[in-house]
Design an enzyme around this catalytic site. Structure first.
Site, PDB file in Angstrom:
ATOM      1  N   ARG A  90       1.061  -1.061  -0.164  1.00 38.11           N
ATOM      2  CA  ARG A  90      -0.139  -0.012   0.023  1.00 38.11           C
ATOM      3  C   ARG A  90       1.114   1.094  -0.110  1.00 38.11           C
ATOM      4  O   ARG A  90       1.734   1.309   1.019  1.00 38.11           O
ATOM      5  CB  ARG A  90      -0.988   0.010   1.137  1.00 38.11           C
ATOM      6  CG  ARG A  90      -1.528   1.220   1.544  1.00 38.11           C
ATOM      7  CD  ARG A  90      -2.579   1.266   2.666  1.00 38.11           C
ATOM      8  NE  ARG A  90      -3.187   2.558   2.804  1.00 38.11           N
ATOM      9  CZ  ARG A  90      -3.037   3.648   3.751  1.00 38.11           C
ATOM     10  NH1 ARG A  90      -2.370   3.161   4.687  1.00 38.11           N
ATOM     11  NH2 ARG A  90      -3.568   4.757   3.639  1.00 38.11           N
ATOM     12  N   HIS A 136      -2.587  10.891   0.935  1.00 39.24           N
ATOM     13  CA  HIS A 136      -1.929  10.858   2.342  1.00 39.24           C
ATOM     14  C   HIS A 136      -1.350  12.039   2.752  1.00 39.24           C
ATOM     15  O   HIS A 136      -0.044  12.282   2.892  1.00 39.24           O
ATOM     16  CB  HIS A 136      -0.975   9.616   2.096  1.00 39.24           C
ATOM     17  CG  HIS A 136      -0.597   9.219   3.609  1.00 39.24           C
ATOM     18  ND1 HIS A 136      -0.599   7.707   3.553  1.00 39.24           N
ATOM     19  CD2 HIS A 136      -0.291   9.576   4.767  1.00 39.24           C
ATOM     20  CE1 HIS A 136      -0.491   7.514   5.136  1.00 39.24           C
ATOM     21  NE2 HIS A 136      -0.195   8.548   5.476  1.00 39.24           N
ATOM     22  N   GLU A 183      -6.914   8.523   6.570  1.00 37.37           N
ATOM     23  CA  GLU A 183      -7.073   9.449   7.765  1.00 37.37           C
ATOM     24  C   GLU A 183      -7.517  10.661   7.718  1.00 37.37           C
ATOM     25  O   GLU A 183      -6.808  11.383   8.324  1.00 37.37           O
ATOM     26  CB  GLU A 183      -5.917   9.107   8.815  1.00 37.37           C
ATOM     27  CG  GLU A 183      -5.536   7.611   9.059  1.00 37.37           C
ATOM     28  CD  GLU A 183      -4.072   7.686  10.278  1.00 37.37           C
ATOM     29  OE1 GLU A 183      -3.847   8.793  10.332  1.00 37.37           O
ATOM     30  OE2 GLU A 183      -3.940   6.664  10.663  1.00 37.37           O
ATOM     31  N   ASN A 324      -6.907   1.952   9.947  1.00 41.30           N
ATOM     32  CA  ASN A 324      -5.584   2.198  10.733  1.00 41.30           C
ATOM     33  C   ASN A 324      -5.884   2.195  12.367  1.00 41.30           C
ATOM     34  O   ASN A 324      -6.535   3.053  12.733  1.00 41.30           O
ATOM     35  CB  ASN A 324      -4.951   3.524  10.226  1.00 41.30           C
ATOM     36  CG  ASN A 324      -4.531   3.594   8.660  1.00 41.30           C
ATOM     37  OD1 ASN A 324      -4.842   2.425   8.047  1.00 41.30           O
ATOM     38  ND2 ASN A 324      -4.119   4.781   8.148  1.00 41.30           N
ATOM     39  N   TYR A 326      -3.638   1.744  16.167  1.00 41.05           N
ATOM     40  CA  TYR A 326      -2.065   1.577  16.742  1.00 41.05           C
ATOM     41  C   TYR A 326      -2.317   1.184  18.191  1.00 41.05           C
ATOM     42  O   TYR A 326      -1.670   0.596  18.760  1.00 41.05           O
ATOM     43  CB  TYR A 326      -1.466   2.817  16.638  1.00 41.05           C
ATOM     44  CG  TYR A 326      -0.941   3.048  15.103  1.00 41.05           C
ATOM     45  CD1 TYR A 326       0.214   2.672  14.685  1.00 41.05           C
ATOM     46  CD2 TYR A 326      -1.707   3.605  14.212  1.00 41.05           C
ATOM     47  CE1 TYR A 326       0.810   2.559  13.532  1.00 41.05           C
ATOM     48  CE2 TYR A 326      -1.423   4.045  12.909  1.00 41.05           C
ATOM     49  CZ  TYR A 326       0.323   3.521  12.550  1.00 41.05           C
ATOM     50  OH  TYR A 326       0.406   3.599  11.467  1.00 41.05           O
ATOM     51  N   GLU A 394      -3.022   0.078   8.148  1.00 41.83           N
ATOM     52  CA  GLU A 394      -2.016   0.249   8.798  1.00 41.83           C
ATOM     53  C   GLU A 394      -1.978  -0.253  10.312  1.00 41.83           C
ATOM     54  O   GLU A 394      -3.036  -0.078  10.909  1.00 41.83           O
ATOM     55  CB  GLU A 394      -1.790   1.985   8.975  1.00 41.83           C
ATOM     56  CG  GLU A 394      -1.059   2.400   7.963  1.00 41.83           C
ATOM     57  CD  GLU A 394      -1.105   4.056   8.206  1.00 41.83           C
ATOM     58  OE1 GLU A 394      -0.963   4.185   9.219  1.00 41.83           O
ATOM     59  OE2 GLU A 394      -1.113   4.824   7.238  1.00 41.83           O
TER      60      GLU A 394
HETATM   61  C1  PNW Z   1      -0.565   7.344  10.790  1.00 38.79           C
HETATM   62  N1  PNW Z   1      -2.830   8.985  16.868  1.00 38.79           N
HETATM   63  O1  PNW Z   1      -0.617   8.564  11.523  1.00 38.79           O
HETATM   64  C2  PNW Z   1      -0.250   7.729   9.317  1.00 38.79           C
HETATM   65  O2  PNW Z   1      -1.177   7.410   8.464  1.00 38.79           O
HETATM   66  C3  PNW Z   1       1.187   7.584   9.004  1.00 38.79           C
HETATM   67  O3  PNW Z   1       1.540   8.451   7.880  1.00 38.79           O
HETATM   68  C4  PNW Z   1       1.973   7.769  10.319  1.00 38.79           C
HETATM   69  O4  PNW Z   1       3.476   7.895   9.988  1.00 38.79           O
HETATM   70  C5  PNW Z   1       1.697   6.617  11.317  1.00 38.79           C
HETATM   71  O5  PNW Z   1       0.435   6.600  11.492  1.00 38.79           O
HETATM   72  C6  PNW Z   1       2.716   6.907  12.524  1.00 38.79           C
HETATM   73  O6  PNW Z   1       2.338   7.811  13.186  1.00 38.79           O
HETATM   74  C7  PNW Z   1      -1.367   8.391  12.942  1.00 38.79           C
HETATM   75  O7  PNW Z   1      -2.265   9.935  17.471  1.00 38.79           O
HETATM   76  C8  PNW Z   1      -0.794   9.512  13.646  1.00 38.79           C
HETATM   77  O8  PNW Z   1      -3.505   8.120  17.257  1.00 38.79           O
HETATM   78  C9  PNW Z   1      -1.378   9.771  14.960  1.00 38.79           C
HETATM   79  C10 PNW Z   1      -2.280   8.865  15.458  1.00 38.79           C
HETATM   80  C11 PNW Z   1      -2.745   7.594  14.639  1.00 38.79           C
HETATM   81  C12 PNW Z   1      -2.121   7.658  13.401  1.00 38.79           C
END
Ligand code: PNW
Length: 495
Positions: A90, A136, A183, A324, A326, A394
Site C-alpha cells: 500500500r 496521504h 485518515e 488504521n 495503533y 496500517e
Molecule cells: C498514521 N494517533 O498517523 C499515518 O497514516 C502515518 O503516515 C504515520 O506515519 C503513522 O500513523 C505513524 O504515526 C497517525 O495519534 C498519527 O492516534 C497519529 C495517530 C494515529 C495515526
C-alpha cells in the site's frame, strides 16, 4: 541475517489457516514520508514541503527532501519486499508530483505519471498487488495558496476529482484497490485543531498565525467526506464497470476503554470518545448517514450539516472499511461544559485506569503503547456497528533504542519489542476472524524507517532499519520483517 519462527504451540497452533486464502498482507507507506526527490522531475510543492522548510516545525529540524529515496530506489525496495514474502503493497500518490499545481486546469507532469507506472509495473511483475491511496496528507501548496485548500469545499472538490479521475485513467487498468483518503481525521485534527502538522492552522497563536480549531477542523473533515464520496461515485459509474476494482476510504481510530469501568459516566465517555474519533467519519459513510448525535449535541452548528444530496452519495460510498489503528487509551469523563476547542468528546485520555493498570508498554512514540486487547475489541466494535469487510491498512509501532548510529548492531535489528507487538495484535486479528469478523488485509506500518512527519527521523516505525546519513540510505532488515512473513504463512489458509 534471517530468523525463523515456530508456531506449533498453543495458542498459535489453534490459529493456523484462519485467514482466507486471498488475504493480502504487506506494508504501507506514504509518498511524503519515503519518496524524496521533493523538487525534481517536475514535482510541485506540497503543504508538507513548505511545513518542513519552516524553522521550528519538525522536531529534529529535518526535511523530507531525500527521505528514504524511494523514488530512486523503488526497484531495490520491491525486491526487498519480495524477499519478505509480502503479497501486497500500500503506497500513496503525491498529487503535486502528478499535477504540480494541483488544479483542474493545471498541466500534468508526465514524469510523475511515469514514476508511478513504473512502480506499479515492478510490483505486478513481482507478484505484489498494489493498494493505492490518492491522498496521504500532501495537498498541493498551490491550492492552499489559491483558496485555502480544503477549507473551501466548493473550489477544492473539482480539483480533487480531476486528480482522482486522472489516476483512475492512467493507473486503473492495473490498480484494483483504491483508497481515496488516508485518515481524514488525523489530517484535520493535527493540521487544523492542534496545528502541529501542515498546513499548521489552529486557534493557538503561540503556535500558528491563523486558524480556528473550533470550526475549521470540522469544515475540513466535511470536505474530505463529501469529496471522497464524489470520487467514489465517479469511479463506480465511469471506471468500475470495465476496471472492476474496489474503492474506499481509510479511517484512523484507537480504542477507548473506560477509566473506571464501574462509573457509568466513564462507560458513556468511552463510547462518546469512540464516536468523536471514529463514528465522526464512519457513521456518515457506513452507518446512519449522518454525524453522531453525541457530536451534534456538543458542537451544535459548528458541525456542518449534510445537504440531502450529499447524504445520498456519502452513505454507502466505501466498498470496505479501511482501518488504521495503533493503540488504546483509558478515558475519563469531564464534568461541565466542553471547551470550545475540544475534539475528543469532553473526556480526558489517560495512560492508567482507576486501578492503576497501564494501557501497555511504552514505545518510542509518546502516544503509542502496545495494547492488543483493545485492538480486538475495536475490530468487534467496528464490525458490529457497520458490518462491512475490514481492510487493515496500517498497524505497527516504534521501539526504544533504535535511534543509533550506523551500522545498527545485531541486537538493534533483533527488534523483539516490535515482533511482540505484531504477534499479539495478529493473534487478536485471527481470533476476531474466527469469531466471524470479515477481515481481508493487513498492512504493517511500515516497510522501512522513514520521515515520520513532525517527529522527523527520530521515530523509527520500520521493519527495515535505514541509515539516513548514507547517500544510499542503506537498508538493514529487522527481525520483525521476517516474523510477519512466517506468521502470515501460518495464519493464511493454503492453496
Ligand atoms: C498514521 N494517533 O498517523 C499515518 O497514516 C502515518 O503516515 C504515520 O506515519 C503513522 O500513523 C505513524 O504515526 C497517525 O495519534 C498519527 O492516534 C497519529 C495517530 C494515529 C495515526
Amino acid at each position: 541475517m534471517t530468523w525463523t519462527h515456530n508456531f506449533d504451540e498453543s495458542p498459535d497452533a489453534e490459529l493456523k489457516d484462519t485467514l482466507r486464502r486471498d488475504f493480502h498482507w504487506g506494508f504501507a507507506t506514504a509518498a511524503a514520508q519515503v519518496e524524496g526527490t521533493w523538487n525534481k522531475d517536475g514535482k510541485g510543492e506540497s503543504i508538507w514541503d513548505k511545513f518542513c522548510h519552516t524553522p521550528g516545525k519538525v522536531k529534529d529540524g529535518s526535511t523530507n527532501e531525500d527521505a528514504t529515496r524511494a523514488y530512486d530506489l523503488y526497484k531495490q525496495d520491491v525486491a526487498l519486499m519480495k524477499s519478505y514474502g509480502v503479497t501486497a503493497y500500500r503506497f500513496s500518490l503525491s498529487w503535486s508530483r502528478i499535477i504540480p499545481l494541483g488544479g483542474i486546469n493545471d498541466p500534468v507532469n508526465e514524469k510523475g505519471v511515469d514514476y508511478y507506472n513504473n512502480l506499479i509495473d515492478e510490483l505486478i511483475a513481482n507478484g505484489i498487488t498494489p493498494f493505492v491511496t490518492l491522498f496521504h496528507w500532501d495537498t498541493p501548496q498551490a491550492l492552499e495558496d489559491r483558496y485555502g485548500g480544503m477549507l473551501n469545499q466548493e473550489k477544492y472538490t473539482p480539483d480533487f476529482l480531476r486528480y482522482a479521475c486522472l489516476c483512475f485513467e492512467r493507473f486503473g487498468d492495473r490498480v484494483k484497490h483504491w483508497i481515496t483518503y488516508n485518515e481524514p481525521g488525523v489530517y484535520t485534527l493535527a493540521g487544523y485543531a492542534a496545528g502541529v502538522h501542515a498546513p499548521a492552522r489552529s486557534s493557538f497563536r503561540e503556535r500558528n498565525a491563523e486558524g480556528d480549531s473550533s470550526t475549521e477542523t470540522f469544515i475540513v473533515a466535511h470536505t474530505e467526506i463529501v469529496s471522497h464520496a464524489r470520487a467514489a461515485k465517479i469511479y463506480r459509474e465511469e471506471f468500475k464497470p470495465h476496471q472492476k476494482g474496489q474503492i474506499g476510504i481509510t479511517l484512523h481510530g484507537n480504542y477507548s476503554e473506560p477509566w473506571d469501568v464501574n462509573d457509568p459516566k466513564d462507560v458513556e465517555a468511552a463510547q462518546r470518545a469512540r464516536e468523536f474519533e471514529i463514528a465522526w467519519f464512519a457513521d456518515p459513510i457506513y452507518g446512519s448517514g449522518d454525524y453522531p448525535a453525541s457530536m451534534r449535541s456538543q458542537l451544535g452548528s459548528r458541525l456542518p450539516t449534510f445537504t440531502d444530496e450529499e447524504k445520498s452519495i456519502v452513505k454507502g460510498s466505501s466498498d470496505f472499511y479501511g482501518m488504521n489503528t495503533y493503540t488504546t487509551f483509558f478515558v475519563r469523563h469531564l464534568d461541565g461544559e466542553a471547551d470550545i476547542n475540544d475534539h475528543l468528546g469532553n473526556v480526558e485520555k489517560l495512560d492508567t485506569n482507576s486501578e492503576g493498570k497501564s494501557r501497555g508498554p511504552e514505545s518510542d512514540t509518546y502516544w503509542l503503547r502496545t495494547a492488543p486487547s483493545g485492538f480486538g475489541k475495536l475490530l468487534h466494535w467496528i464490525w458490529d456497528r457497520y458490518h462491512v469487510p475490514i481492510y487493515m491498512t496500517e498497524n505497527g509501532t516504534t521501539a526504544k533504542g533504535e535511534h543509533v548510529k550506523a551500522p545498527p548492531s545485531a541486537e538493534v535489528l533483533n527488534d523483539t519489542f516490535r515482533v511482540d507487538f505484531f504477534h499479539s495484535y495478529l493473534r487478536e486479528l485471527a481470533r476476531a476472524v474466527q469469531d466471524g469478523v470479515d477481515i481481508r488485509s493487513y498492512f504493517g506500518w511500515t516497510f522501512t524507517d522513514n520521515w515520520e512527519w513532525a517527529a522527523g527521523f527520530e521515530d523509527r516505525f520500520g521493519c527495515t532499519w535505514v541509515d539516513f546519513e548514507s547517500e544510499e540510505k542503506t537498508r538493514f532488515p529487522k527481525r520483525s520483517a521476517y516474523f510477519l512473513g512466517d506468521y502470515f504463512t501460518h495464519l493464511i489458509a493454503e492453496g
